[in-house]
Scaffold this motif. Structure first.
Motif, PDB file in Angstrom:
ATOM      1  N   ASN A 187       0.805  -1.219   0.000  1.00  0.00           N
ATOM      2  CA  ASN A 187       0.000   0.000   0.000  1.00  0.00           C
ATOM      3  C   ASN A 187       0.838   1.269   0.000  1.00  0.00           C
ATOM      4  O   ASN A 187       0.481   2.264  -0.640  1.00  0.00           O
ATOM      5  N   HIS A 188       1.957   1.245   0.718  1.00  0.00           N
ATOM      6  CA  HIS A 188       2.712   2.478   0.924  1.00  0.00           C
ATOM      7  C   HIS A 188       3.965   2.602   0.063  1.00  0.00           C
ATOM      8  O   HIS A 188       4.508   3.685  -0.104  1.00  0.00           O
ATOM      9  N   ILE A 189       4.416   1.502  -0.515  1.00  0.00           N
ATOM     10  CA  ILE A 189       5.661   1.546  -1.288  1.00  0.00           C
ATOM     11  C   ILE A 189       5.439   1.157  -2.736  1.00  0.00           C
ATOM     12  O   ILE A 189       5.849   1.848  -3.658  1.00  0.00           O
ATOM     13  N   PHE A 190       4.743   0.035  -2.952  1.00  0.00           N
ATOM     14  CA  PHE A 190       4.687  -0.530  -4.295  1.00  0.00           C
ATOM     15  C   PHE A 190       3.500  -0.073  -5.144  1.00  0.00           C
ATOM     16  O   PHE A 190       3.517  -0.255  -6.342  1.00  0.00           O
ATOM     17  N   SER A 191       2.486   0.498  -4.524  1.00  0.00           N
ATOM     18  CA  SER A 191       1.260   0.754  -5.290  1.00  0.00           C
ATOM     19  C   SER A 191       1.499   1.656  -6.494  1.00  0.00           C
ATOM     20  O   SER A 191       1.032   1.382  -7.601  1.00  0.00           O
ATOM     21  N   GLY A 192       2.239   2.739  -6.308  1.00  0.00           N
ATOM     22  CA  GLY A 192       2.513   3.648  -7.422  1.00  0.00           C
ATOM     23  C   GLY A 192       3.378   3.013  -8.488  1.00  0.00           C
ATOM     24  O   GLY A 192       3.105   3.127  -9.688  1.00  0.00           O
ATOM     25  N   GLU A 193       4.433   2.308  -8.065  1.00  0.00           N
ATOM     26  CA  GLU A 193       5.344   1.675  -9.019  1.00  0.00           C
ATOM     27  C   GLU A 193       4.644   0.564  -9.798  1.00  0.00           C
ATOM     28  O   GLU A 193       4.819   0.426 -10.997  1.00  0.00           O
ATOM     29  N   TYR A 194       3.836  -0.221  -9.095  1.00  0.00           N
ATOM     30  CA  TYR A 194       3.111  -1.309  -9.763  1.00  0.00           C
ATOM     31  C   TYR A 194       2.192  -0.735 -10.835  1.00  0.00           C
ATOM     32  O   TYR A 194       2.164  -1.201 -11.966  1.00  0.00           O
ATOM     33  N   HIS A 195       1.420   0.280 -10.463  1.00  0.00           N
ATOM     34  CA  HIS A 195       0.462   0.862 -11.408  1.00  0.00           C
ATOM     35  C   HIS A 195       1.170   1.400 -12.640  1.00  0.00           C
ATOM     36  O   HIS A 195       0.748   1.171 -13.777  1.00  0.00           O
ATOM     37  N   SER A 196       2.268   2.135 -12.430  1.00  0.00           N
ATOM     38  CA  SER A 196       2.983   2.729 -13.559  1.00  0.00           C
ATOM     39  C   SER A 196       3.664   1.681 -14.425  1.00  0.00           C
ATOM     40  O   SER A 196       3.748   1.819 -15.641  1.00  0.00           O
ATOM     41  N   ALA A 197       4.143   0.610 -13.802  1.00  0.00           N
ATOM     42  CA  ALA A 197       4.894  -0.408 -14.539  1.00  0.00           C
ATOM     43  C   ALA A 197       4.007  -1.302 -15.374  1.00  0.00           C
ATOM     44  O   ALA A 197       4.407  -1.746 -16.450  1.00  0.00           O
ATOM     45  N   ILE A 228      -4.265  -6.579  -6.009  1.00  0.00           N
ATOM     46  CA  ILE A 228      -5.604  -6.365  -5.453  1.00  0.00           C
ATOM     47  C   ILE A 228      -5.850  -4.876  -5.211  1.00  0.00           C
ATOM     48  O   ILE A 228      -6.941  -4.360  -5.470  1.00  0.00           O
ATOM     49  N   HIS A 229      -4.834  -4.170  -4.727  1.00  0.00           N
ATOM     50  CA  HIS A 229      -4.948  -2.730  -4.479  1.00  0.00           C
ATOM     51  C   HIS A 229      -5.261  -1.975  -5.771  1.00  0.00           C
ATOM     52  O   HIS A 229      -5.909  -0.926  -5.739  1.00  0.00           O
ATOM     53  N   ASN A 230      -4.809  -2.519  -6.892  1.00  0.00           N
ATOM     54  CA  ASN A 230      -5.054  -1.884  -8.189  1.00  0.00           C
ATOM     55  C   ASN A 230      -6.217  -2.532  -8.946  1.00  0.00           C
ATOM     56  O   ASN A 230      -6.353  -2.364 -10.154  1.00  0.00           O
ATOM     57  N   HIS A 231      -7.047  -3.276  -8.199  1.00  0.00           N
ATOM     58  CA  HIS A 231      -8.281  -3.858  -8.730  1.00  0.00           C
ATOM     59  C   HIS A 231      -8.018  -4.887  -9.845  1.00  0.00           C
ATOM     60  O   HIS A 231      -8.795  -5.004 -10.788  1.00  0.00           O
ATOM     61  N   ASP A 232      -6.935  -5.636  -9.720  1.00  0.00           N
ATOM     62  CA  ASP A 232      -6.610  -6.688 -10.672  1.00  0.00           C
ATOM     63  C   ASP A 232      -6.875  -8.053 -10.049  1.00  0.00           C
ATOM     64  O   ASP A 232      -6.976  -8.195  -8.832  1.00  0.00           O
ATOM     65  N   LYS A 233      -6.962  -9.053 -10.896  1.00  0.00           N
ATOM     66  CA  LYS A 233      -7.129 -10.432 -10.441  1.00  0.00           C
ATOM     67  C   LYS A 233      -5.763 -11.067 -10.185  1.00  0.00           C
ATOM     68  O   LYS A 233      -4.783 -10.719 -10.831  1.00  0.00           O
ATOM     69  N   VAL A 234      -5.726 -12.022  -9.270  1.00  0.00           N
ATOM     70  CA  VAL A 234      -4.495 -12.762  -8.971  1.00  0.00           C
ATOM     71  C   VAL A 234      -4.794 -14.253  -8.946  1.00  0.00           C
ATOM     72  O   VAL A 234      -5.796 -14.680  -8.377  1.00  0.00           O
ATOM     73  N   LYS A 286      -8.684 -14.405  -9.239  1.00  0.00           N
ATOM     74  CA  LYS A 286      -9.860 -13.726  -8.714  1.00  0.00           C
ATOM     75  C   LYS A 286      -9.424 -12.436  -8.033  1.00  0.00           C
ATOM     76  O   LYS A 286      -8.238 -12.203  -7.809  1.00  0.00           O
ATOM     77  N   LYS A 287     -10.407 -11.608  -7.698  1.00  0.00           N
ATOM     78  CA  LYS A 287     -10.156 -10.379  -6.952  1.00  0.00           C
ATOM     79  C   LYS A 287     -10.478 -10.593  -5.475  1.00  0.00           C
ATOM     80  O   LYS A 287     -11.083 -11.591  -5.102  1.00  0.00           O
ATOM     81  N   GLY A 288     -10.073  -9.605  -4.662  1.00  0.00           N
ATOM     82  CA  GLY A 288     -10.514  -9.573  -3.273  1.00  0.00           C
ATOM     83  C   GLY A 288      -9.466  -9.938  -2.257  1.00  0.00           C
ATOM     84  O   GLY A 288      -8.584 -10.757  -2.506  1.00  0.00           O
ATOM     85  N   SER A 289      -9.576  -9.307  -1.076  1.00  0.00           N
ATOM     86  CA  SER A 289      -8.614  -9.538   0.003  1.00  0.00           C
ATOM     87  C   SER A 289      -8.693 -10.961   0.535  1.00  0.00           C
ATOM     88  O   SER A 289      -7.668 -11.558   0.891  1.00  0.00           O
ATOM     89  N   SER A 290      -9.901 -11.525   0.633  1.00  0.00           N
ATOM     90  CA  SER A 290     -10.037 -12.888   1.153  1.00  0.00           C
ATOM     91  C   SER A 290      -9.342 -13.883   0.223  1.00  0.00           C
ATOM     92  O   SER A 290      -8.752 -14.873   0.684  1.00  0.00           O
ATOM     93  N   HIS A 291      -9.398 -13.606  -1.080  1.00  0.00           N
ATOM     94  CA  HIS A 291      -8.713 -14.457  -2.050  1.00  0.00           C
ATOM     95  C   HIS A 291      -7.197 -14.379  -1.852  1.00  0.00           C
ATOM     96  O   HIS A 291      -6.500 -15.400  -1.890  1.00  0.00           O
ATOM     97  N   THR A 292      -6.694 -13.171  -1.615  1.00  0.00           N
ATOM     98  CA  THR A 292      -5.260 -12.984  -1.375  1.00  0.00           C
ATOM     99  C   THR A 292      -4.817 -13.707  -0.111  1.00  0.00           C
ATOM    100  O   THR A 292      -3.746 -14.320  -0.079  1.00  0.00           O
TER     101      THR A 292
END
Length: 288
Positions: free
Chosen positions: A22-32, A114-120, A136-142
């Motif tokens: 949430n605090h480190i990777f979210s921006g980099e993941y989205h941009s990448a 999941i933070h970026n609304h993608d499936k895993v 699938k999506k969702g925190s419970s899935h993760t």
């Protein structure tokens, strides 16, 4: 591992890796990765400055005038984790085992997706497919993925990376972001790697221990192959023994690098005593 201990470990991994995501990777993941998944939308007439690689030659031939394909960003991506759970991953000589590191990295990537609304989704493999969790999506899935990362055990010796890649290619038809996490103590996976890399965005994460790269000079040591159970004694004070050991590891690494380079896929190497956060961040930033 009993249920109580497993739940404690799941919670510990969740707290650590969700915070990193949430605090480190979210921006980099989205941009990448966001924007790399593109779907065809329409064709329009070519205008000056358009990329010639987007020209639709069939439509151009039909109207005797250049037309280009227009793509739009896919709102939702699929992230697939191909996770090596073979017994060689249980080795660790420093802070953690290779399996521990793979688990943390997978958890971070899962929460980032999941933070970026993608499936895993996940494919667990050893010398064959051990388990498949559809995306699938969702925190419970993760959390289910993390639980399995902590508890899954290989039911057969050896590592078959090619089988994992073939299974994934047959199971998941949609273009995906694929992370292949392994120590890559296997061979014969080049063709399968190329096939997957043609369609999907494939990133290999090579995890290794410092003592796999170089033997410490500590005297006579009994070594055991985690996959076969075979043992042998090595005189680590012998410089030639250490030199041969290091050369074999470099040969293994070079094979892996060559396979990924030829396939056009990316490869990251992370040692178990390194800061994987810094390495992953650097990789994401280079892709932007």
């Amino acid at each position: 591992m009993d249920t109580t201990e497993l739940l404690k470990k799941v919670r510990k991994i969740e707290i650590k890796t969700k915070g990193l995501s949430n605090h480190i990777f979210s921006g980099e993941y989205h941009s990448a990765f966001k924007g790399r998944g593109m779907s065809f939308s329409e064709v329009r007439e070519y205008t000056f400055g358009d990329d010639v690689r987007t020209i639709d030659w069939n439509v151009t031939a039909r109207f005797s005038h250049p037309y280009v394909k227009v793509f739009e960003e896919e709102r939702e991506l699929t992230v697939m984790l191909l996770v090596d759970i073979s017994k060689s991953a249980l080795f660790g000589s420093v802070q953690q085992t290779k399996r521990d590191l793979i688990t943390e990295i997978c958890a971070v990537l899962s929460f980032s997706a999941i933070h970026n609304h993608d499936k895993v989704g996940v494919v667990f493999f050893s010398n064959g497919i051990e388990k498949y969790i559809p995306p699938k999506k969702g925190s419970s899935h993760t959390l289910r993925i993390i639980r399995d990362l902590l508890s899954m055990e290989a039911t057969r010796p050896g590592t078959d990376i090619a089988a994992a890649l073939r299974f994934f290619n047959n199971a998941v038809k949609k273009k995906s972001i694929v992370f292949l996490l392994s120590d890559f103590f296997a061979d014969g996976y080049e063709d399968a790697l190329q096939i997957v890399a043609r369609k999907h965005d494939l990133i290999g994460i090579h995890v290794y221990d410092p003592h796999e790269k170089e033997l410490p000079a500590v005297g006579l040591v009994k070594m055991m192959d985690a996959e076969t159970g075979e043992t042998l004694w090595l005189d680590t004070l012998d410089a030639q023994v250490r030199k041969k050991y290091a050369a074999q590891f470099q040969q293994h690494v070079q094979y892996c690098r060559n396979a990924f380079t030829r396939s056009g896929a990316s490869l990251i190497s992370i040692r178990t005593d390194e800061d994987y956060v810094r390495i992953l961040q650097g990789f994401f930033v280079r892709r932007i």
